[in-house]
Design a protein around this motif. Structure first.
Motif, PDB file in Angstrom:
ATOM      1  N   LEU A  16     -31.050  75.213 -19.282  1.00  0.00           N
ATOM      2  CA  LEU A  16     -31.392  76.359 -18.449  1.00  0.00           C
ATOM      3  C   LEU A  16     -32.541  77.152 -19.061  1.00  0.00           C
ATOM      4  O   LEU A  16     -33.398  77.670 -18.343  1.00  0.00           O
ATOM      5  CB  LEU A  16     -30.165  77.241 -18.228  1.00  0.00           C
ATOM      6  N   ALA A  17     -32.582  77.234 -20.395  1.00  0.00           N
ATOM      7  CA  ALA A  17     -33.687  77.920 -21.067  1.00  0.00           C
ATOM      8  C   ALA A  17     -35.007  77.175 -20.871  1.00  0.00           C
ATOM      9  O   ALA A  17     -36.073  77.796 -20.812  1.00  0.00           O
ATOM     10  CB  ALA A  17     -33.387  78.069 -22.553  1.00  0.00           C
ATOM     11  N   LEU A  18     -34.935  75.851 -20.760  1.00  0.00           N
ATOM     12  CA  LEU A  18     -36.140  75.061 -20.487  1.00  0.00           C
ATOM     13  C   LEU A  18     -36.581  75.193 -19.036  1.00  0.00           C
ATOM     14  O   LEU A  18     -37.666  74.741 -18.675  1.00  0.00           O
ATOM     15  CB  LEU A  18     -35.902  73.581 -20.803  1.00  0.00           C
ATOM     16  N   GLY A  19     -35.723  75.784 -18.200  1.00  0.00           N
ATOM     17  CA  GLY A  19     -36.064  75.970 -16.800  1.00  0.00           C
ATOM     18  C   GLY A  19     -35.552  74.885 -15.886  1.00  0.00           C
ATOM     19  O   GLY A  19     -35.949  74.804 -14.726  1.00  0.00           O
ATOM     20  N   ILE A  20     -34.669  74.030 -16.394  1.00  0.00           N
ATOM     21  CA  ILE A  20     -34.099  72.967 -15.564  1.00  0.00           C
ATOM     22  C   ILE A  20     -33.112  73.612 -14.597  1.00  0.00           C
ATOM     23  O   ILE A  20     -32.271  74.421 -15.012  1.00  0.00           O
ATOM     24  CB  ILE A  20     -33.422  71.901 -16.438  1.00  0.00           C
ATOM     25  N   PRO A  21     -33.188  73.268 -13.316  1.00  0.00           N
ATOM     26  CA  PRO A  21     -32.281  73.885 -12.333  1.00  0.00           C
ATOM     27  C   PRO A  21     -30.812  73.669 -12.688  1.00  0.00           C
ATOM     28  O   PRO A  21     -30.422  72.620 -13.205  1.00  0.00           O
ATOM     29  CB  PRO A  21     -32.636  73.173 -11.024  1.00  0.00           C
ATOM     30  N   ALA A  22     -30.000  74.665 -12.373  1.00  0.00           N
ATOM     31  CA  ALA A  22     -28.567  74.627 -12.690  1.00  0.00           C
ATOM     32  C   ALA A  22     -27.860  73.456 -12.010  1.00  0.00           C
ATOM     33  O   ALA A  22     -26.917  72.897 -12.572  1.00  0.00           O
ATOM     34  CB  ALA A  22     -27.910  75.945 -12.294  1.00  0.00           C
ATOM     35  N   THR A  25     -49.966  63.212 -19.129  1.00  0.00           N
ATOM     36  CA  THR A  25     -51.348  63.043 -19.588  1.00  0.00           C
ATOM     37  C   THR A  25     -51.821  64.261 -20.363  1.00  0.00           C
ATOM     38  O   THR A  25     -52.599  64.131 -21.302  1.00  0.00           O
ATOM     39  CB  THR A  25     -52.314  62.763 -18.417  1.00  0.00           C
ATOM     40  N   VAL A  26     -51.338  65.433 -19.989  1.00  0.00           N
ATOM     41  CA  VAL A  26     -51.682  66.641 -20.748  1.00  0.00           C
ATOM     42  C   VAL A  26     -51.076  66.555 -22.139  1.00  0.00           C
ATOM     43  O   VAL A  26     -51.727  66.884 -23.138  1.00  0.00           O
ATOM     44  CB  VAL A  26     -51.205  67.903 -20.001  1.00  0.00           C
ATOM     45  N   ASP A  27     -49.823  66.094 -22.231  1.00  0.00           N
ATOM     46  CA  ASP A  27     -49.175  65.935 -23.534  1.00  0.00           C
ATOM     47  C   ASP A  27     -49.902  64.917 -24.403  1.00  0.00           C
ATOM     48  O   ASP A  27     -49.954  65.051 -25.620  1.00  0.00           O
ATOM     49  CB  ASP A  27     -47.718  65.494 -23.370  1.00  0.00           C
ATOM     50  N   GLY A  51     -44.269  70.034 -15.509  1.00  0.00           N
ATOM     51  CA  GLY A  51     -44.623  69.342 -14.273  1.00  0.00           C
ATOM     52  C   GLY A  51     -43.426  69.120 -13.370  1.00  0.00           C
ATOM     53  O   GLY A  51     -43.509  69.296 -12.148  1.00  0.00           O
ATOM     54  N   VAL A  52     -42.304  68.744 -13.961  1.00  0.00           N
ATOM     55  CA  VAL A  52     -41.084  68.532 -13.166  1.00  0.00           C
ATOM     56  C   VAL A  52     -40.618  69.849 -12.558  1.00  0.00           C
ATOM     57  O   VAL A  52     -40.211  69.899 -11.389  1.00  0.00           O
ATOM     58  CB  VAL A  52     -39.971  67.888 -14.023  1.00  0.00           C
ATOM     59  N   LEU A  75     -37.849  65.727 -23.832  1.00  0.00           N
ATOM     60  CA  LEU A  75     -38.435  66.854 -23.110  1.00  0.00           C
ATOM     61  C   LEU A  75     -39.023  67.895 -24.059  1.00  0.00           C
ATOM     62  O   LEU A  75     -40.060  68.486 -23.764  1.00  0.00           O
ATOM     63  CB  LEU A  75     -37.394  67.504 -22.191  1.00  0.00           C
ATOM     64  N   ARG A  76     -38.360  68.111 -25.205  1.00  0.00           N
ATOM     65  CA  ARG A  76     -38.905  69.060 -26.184  1.00  0.00           C
ATOM     66  C   ARG A  76     -40.218  68.557 -26.766  1.00  0.00           C
ATOM     67  O   ARG A  76     -41.125  69.336 -27.029  1.00  0.00           O
ATOM     68  CB  ARG A  76     -37.903  69.307 -27.306  1.00  0.00           C
ATOM     69  N   SER A  77     -40.322  67.239 -26.972  1.00  0.00           N
ATOM     70  CA  SER A  77     -41.547  66.701 -27.565  1.00  0.00           C
ATOM     71  C   SER A  77     -42.655  66.493 -26.532  1.00  0.00           C
ATOM     72  O   SER A  77     -43.792  66.265 -26.901  1.00  0.00           O
ATOM     73  CB  SER A  77     -41.262  65.397 -28.300  1.00  0.00           C
ATOM     74  N   HIS A  78     -42.328  66.569 -25.245  1.00  0.00           N
ATOM     75  CA  HIS A  78     -43.317  66.430 -24.170  1.00  0.00           C
ATOM     76  C   HIS A  78     -43.169  67.608 -23.202  1.00  0.00           C
ATOM     77  O   HIS A  78     -42.690  67.434 -22.076  1.00  0.00           O
ATOM     78  CB  HIS A  78     -43.120  65.109 -23.417  1.00  0.00           C
ATOM     79  N   PRO A  79     -43.583  68.795 -23.611  1.00  0.00           N
ATOM     80  CA  PRO A  79     -43.370  69.975 -22.752  1.00  0.00           C
ATOM     81  C   PRO A  79     -44.138  69.917 -21.439  1.00  0.00           C
ATOM     82  O   PRO A  79     -43.710  70.508 -20.451  1.00  0.00           O
ATOM     83  CB  PRO A  79     -43.835  71.149 -23.625  1.00  0.00           C
TER      84      PRO A  79
END
Length: 152
Positions: free
Chosen positions: A24-30, A113-115, A74-75, A65-69
């Motif tokens: 949830l802190a990463l912004g993933i929907p509940a 690609t940004v990562d 984007g998701v 996900l932490r290593s590829h923010p």
């Protein structure tokens, strides 16, 4: 085998609540986070040892996900597009699943690609980079399981 045993020992005592808070802190929907509970509780018995395979997979996904923010951002942007599409009267609920899927995939691809340090406006290049990152994650999980079986 040793790697899988270490992962199991590291994650066997983990709590789903900690993962939910982090997601949830990463912004993933509940809604997505609550569906992880089924995967989280998945265990398998290998050579007489109970392996918390679901916990290992979920924690590896979060490490990815932490290593590829950029992928996570984007998701999230794609999920926002899907939510906004769902609000369109009459046709929104029919278009929302398609819009969510396409925009989340596109956002994750561009984020990958940004990562990687070479942002591209070409969506095909972005999707290839995303696929490469995803399959590297899957490969690491499968190799750990294979090593466990071959040693046992």
């Amino acid at each position: 085998m040793f790697e899988l045993t270490l992962l199991n020992a590291e994650h066997a005592q983990g709590q789903l609540d900690d993962v939910l808070v982090e997601g949830l802190a990463l912004g993933i929907p509940a809604e997505i986070m609550t569906r992880l509970s089924t995967l989280w509780s998945l265990t398998k018995v290998f050579a007489g040892e109970v392996i918390a395979i679901g916990r290992i997979i979920v924690t590896q996904i979060f490490a990815f996900l932490r290593s590829h923010p950029g992928i996570a951002i984007g998701v999230l942007l794609g999920a926002a597009v899907g939510a906004l599409t769902a609000g369109i009267p009459f046709v929104g609920p029919m278009l929302a699943p398609l819009a969510s899927s396409v925009s989340m995939l596109s956002g994750a691809a561009i984020g990958s690609t940004v990562d990687a340090g070479n942002p591209s406006s070409d969506l095909l290049v972005a999707i290839i980079q995303l696929a490469r990152n995803f399959f590297e994650l899957l490969q690491s999980i499968f190799l750990a399981v294979r090593d466990y079986y071959s040693a046992g």
